[in-house]
Design an enzyme around this catalytic site. Structure first.
Site, PDB file in Angstrom:
ATOM      1  N   CYS A  94     -94.159 -43.977  21.194  1.00  0.00           N
ATOM      2  CA  CYS A  94     -93.973 -43.634  22.609  1.00  0.00           C
ATOM      3  C   CYS A  94     -92.518 -43.350  22.956  1.00  0.00           C
ATOM      4  CB  CYS A  94     -94.553 -44.732  23.498  1.00  0.00           C
ATOM      5  SG  CYS A  94     -93.701 -46.328  23.395  1.00  0.00           S
TER       6      CYS A  94
ATOM      7  N   HIS B 149     -94.592 -49.841  26.727  1.00  0.00           N
ATOM      8  CA  HIS B 149     -95.009 -48.452  26.547  1.00  0.00           C
ATOM      9  C   HIS B 149     -94.276 -47.568  27.545  1.00  0.00           C
ATOM     10  CE1 HIS B 149     -97.561 -45.179  25.277  1.00  0.00           C
ATOM     11  NE2 HIS B 149     -97.927 -44.924  26.518  1.00  0.00           N
TER      12      HIS B 149
ATOM     13  N   HIS C 116     -97.797 -38.571  26.650  1.00  0.00           N
ATOM     14  CA  HIS C 116     -97.330 -39.770  25.934  1.00  0.00           C
ATOM     15  C   HIS C 116     -97.956 -39.830  24.549  1.00  0.00           C
ATOM     16  CE1 HIS C 116    -100.943 -42.638  26.924  1.00  0.00           C
ATOM     17  NE2 HIS C 116    -101.329 -41.391  26.922  1.00  0.00           N
TER      18      HIS C 116
END
Length: 374
Positions: A283, A337, A349
Site C-alpha cells: 500500500c 493501510h 490502493h
C-alpha cells in the site's frame, strides 16, 4: 354397411384424437410441504450468509494484522537508513580527527628524534648556548631557548587536544555503529515477523476462502432470482469501479493529478508486501511511487506518510490526497493501510496479499483521515 362405416369413424376419432387426462390439482398437503421447503431454504440461506460474513471478517482481520506488521517493517527500514547515514557521518568525523592526530604527531616525533639524536634543548645544548659570547649574544640565545620551549609546548598541546577530540569522536562513531546494529537487528526481526504473518495470512486465507467459496455456493443455490439479479448488478457496479478513469473525475492540484493519474496506470499489478514497484506494490509503496512522479519524496511507510503534509477534512478531498485506515479510527498510531483518493468517493490502493492494485470505495469503517503530501 352403415354400421361398419360408423365403427370406422369412431376408430379414426380415437386414433387421431386421443383422450386428454387433466393433471390433478395439488392438495393442501402438497402446498404445505412446498411452503415448508421454502421456509427451510430461507433459514439455510440466513445461516450460510452469517457464516460467510464471519469468515470474511476473519479474512479482513488477518489482512489488517499482516499489513500492520509489513508497515512496521517499512518503518524499521526508514530508521535503519537514518542510522546508517548517521554512522557514516560519525565515521567521517572520526577519520578526520585521526588524520589531525597524525598531522599533530609528526612534529612531535621530529622533536623526539632530535632529542634522542643529541639535539635536546636540555643539558649540554643549554650549556653550549649559554656559556659563550657576550651579553647580547647570551640574551639572544636565551630568547632562542624560550622560543623553542614555547614551540615544543604548543606542539605537545596540539597533539594532546587532537587525541582528545579523536577519542570523543571514536566513542560517537562506536555509539552510531551500535545504534545502526540495533536498527538492523530490529529490521531483521520485523522482517521475520512480517514474513511469518504473511505466511500465516496466506495459509489461513486459503482455508477460509475454501470455506467461503463453499458457503457462497450454498448461498447462491438458495437465492431467488431477484437476489441473483442484485448480485449481478453489484458485480457490474464493481467492474465499473475497477475500470474507473480519471476523465471527468474531481480535480486536484497539479501534483495531486499527476500522482493520481499515474497510480491509475498501475491497476491490476499484484500486491506484494514491502514492494515498491515497478511490477508489484504494497500500500505505502504504491503511494510513495505515485507522489514520486509528481516530484514529491515521501517515505515507504504509513507512519511518516501520515505526517507528510497537512491533514485534510474528508469533505475537502482532492485527487492525489492520501487516505489512511487504522484499527482505531480515532488513534493515528494504529494506521495500517493507505490509499489514494481519485475522485467520486473512490480510491486506488494495493489492498492485501493475493489481491491486485484496484479502485474501491474510500468509505470503510476504519478510515482515520487524509493527508495532502507536499
Amino acid at each position: 354397411m352403415h354400421v361398419r362405416a360408423g365403427f370406422l369413424a369412431v376408430c379414426l376419432i380415437v386414433v387421431l384424437c386421443p383422450p386428454v387426462y387433466a393433471e390433478p390439482a395439488p392438495s393442501s398437503r402438497d402446498v404445505a410441504k412446498a411452503r415448508q421447503a421454502v421456509h427451510h431454504r430461507s433459514k439455510q440461506l440466513g445461516v450460510a450468509a452469517a457464516r460467510l460474513a464471519e469468515a470474511q471478517g476473519r479474512l479482513d482481520a488477518l489482512a489488517a494484522e499482516a499489513e500492520r506488521l509489513v508497515e512496521a517493517y517499512n518503518g524499521e527500514l526508514v530508521r535503519l537508513r537514518h542510522a546508517e547515514q548517521e554512522r557514516q557521518r560519525a565515521d567521517a568525523r572520526a577519520a578526520a580527527a585521526e588524520a589531525e592526530v597524525d598531522r599533530a604527531r609528526q612534529p612531535v616525533a621530529l622533536l623526539a628524534a632530535q632529542a634522542y639524536g643529541g639535539m635536546s634543548l636540555d643539558g649540554g645544548m643549554v650549556t653550549l648556548l649559554s656559556d659563550q659570547g657576550d651579553t647580547d649574544g647570551y640574551l639572544h640565545r636565551m630568547s632562542v631557548l624560550e622560543q623553542f620551549g614555547r614551540e615544543r609546548a604548543y606542539l605537545l598541546d596540539r597533539l594532546r587536544d587532537a587525541e582528545e577530540v579523536a577519542t570523543i569522536l571514536r566513542v560517537h562513531a562506536a555509539r552510531a555503529e551500535a545504534v545502526q546494529q540495533a536498527a538492523s537487528d530490529r529490521a531483521a526481526q520485523a522482517r521475520n515477523t512480517a514474513e511469518a504473518a504473511v505466511a500465516r495470512q496466506r495459509r489461513d486465507t486459503r482455508a477460509l476462502r475454501a470455506d467461503r467459496n463453499q458457503m457462497r455456493r450454498r448461498v447462491a443455490a438458495a437465492r431467488t432470482r431477484a437476489d441473483l439479479l442484485a448480485r449481478r448488478r453489484a458485480a457490474m457496479l464493481d467492474r465499473i469501479g475497477l475500470g474507473f478513469s480519471a476523465k471527468g473525475a474531481a480535480t486536484g492540484s497539479a501534483n495531486g493529478d499527476v500522482a493520481a493519474n499515474w497510480a491509475l496506470t498501475q491497476l491490476g499489478k499484484p500486491y506484494l508486501w514491502a514492494a515498491d514497484g515497478p511490477s508489484s506494490y504494497d500500500c505505502s509503496g504504491l503511494t510513495m511511487r505515485a507522489w514520486e512522479q509528481a516530484g514529491v519524496r515521501i517515505d515507504h511507510w504509513t507512519g511518516t506518510q501520515w505526517t507528510s503534509g497537512p491533514h485534510v477534512p474528508l469533505d475537502q478531498l482532492r485527487r492525489g490526497d492520501l487516505l489512511f485506515f487504522g484499527h482505531d479510527k480515532h488513534d493515528a498510531t494504529t494506521i495500517h493501510h493507505v490509499g489514494m483518493y481519485v475522485g467520486r468517493d473512490l480510491m486506488v490502493h494495493a489492498p492485501q496479499t493475493g489481491d491486485v492494485v484496484r479502485v474501491a470505495s474510500m468509505w470503510r469503517g476504519d478510515l482515520v483521515g487524509a493527508t495532502r503530501p507536499r
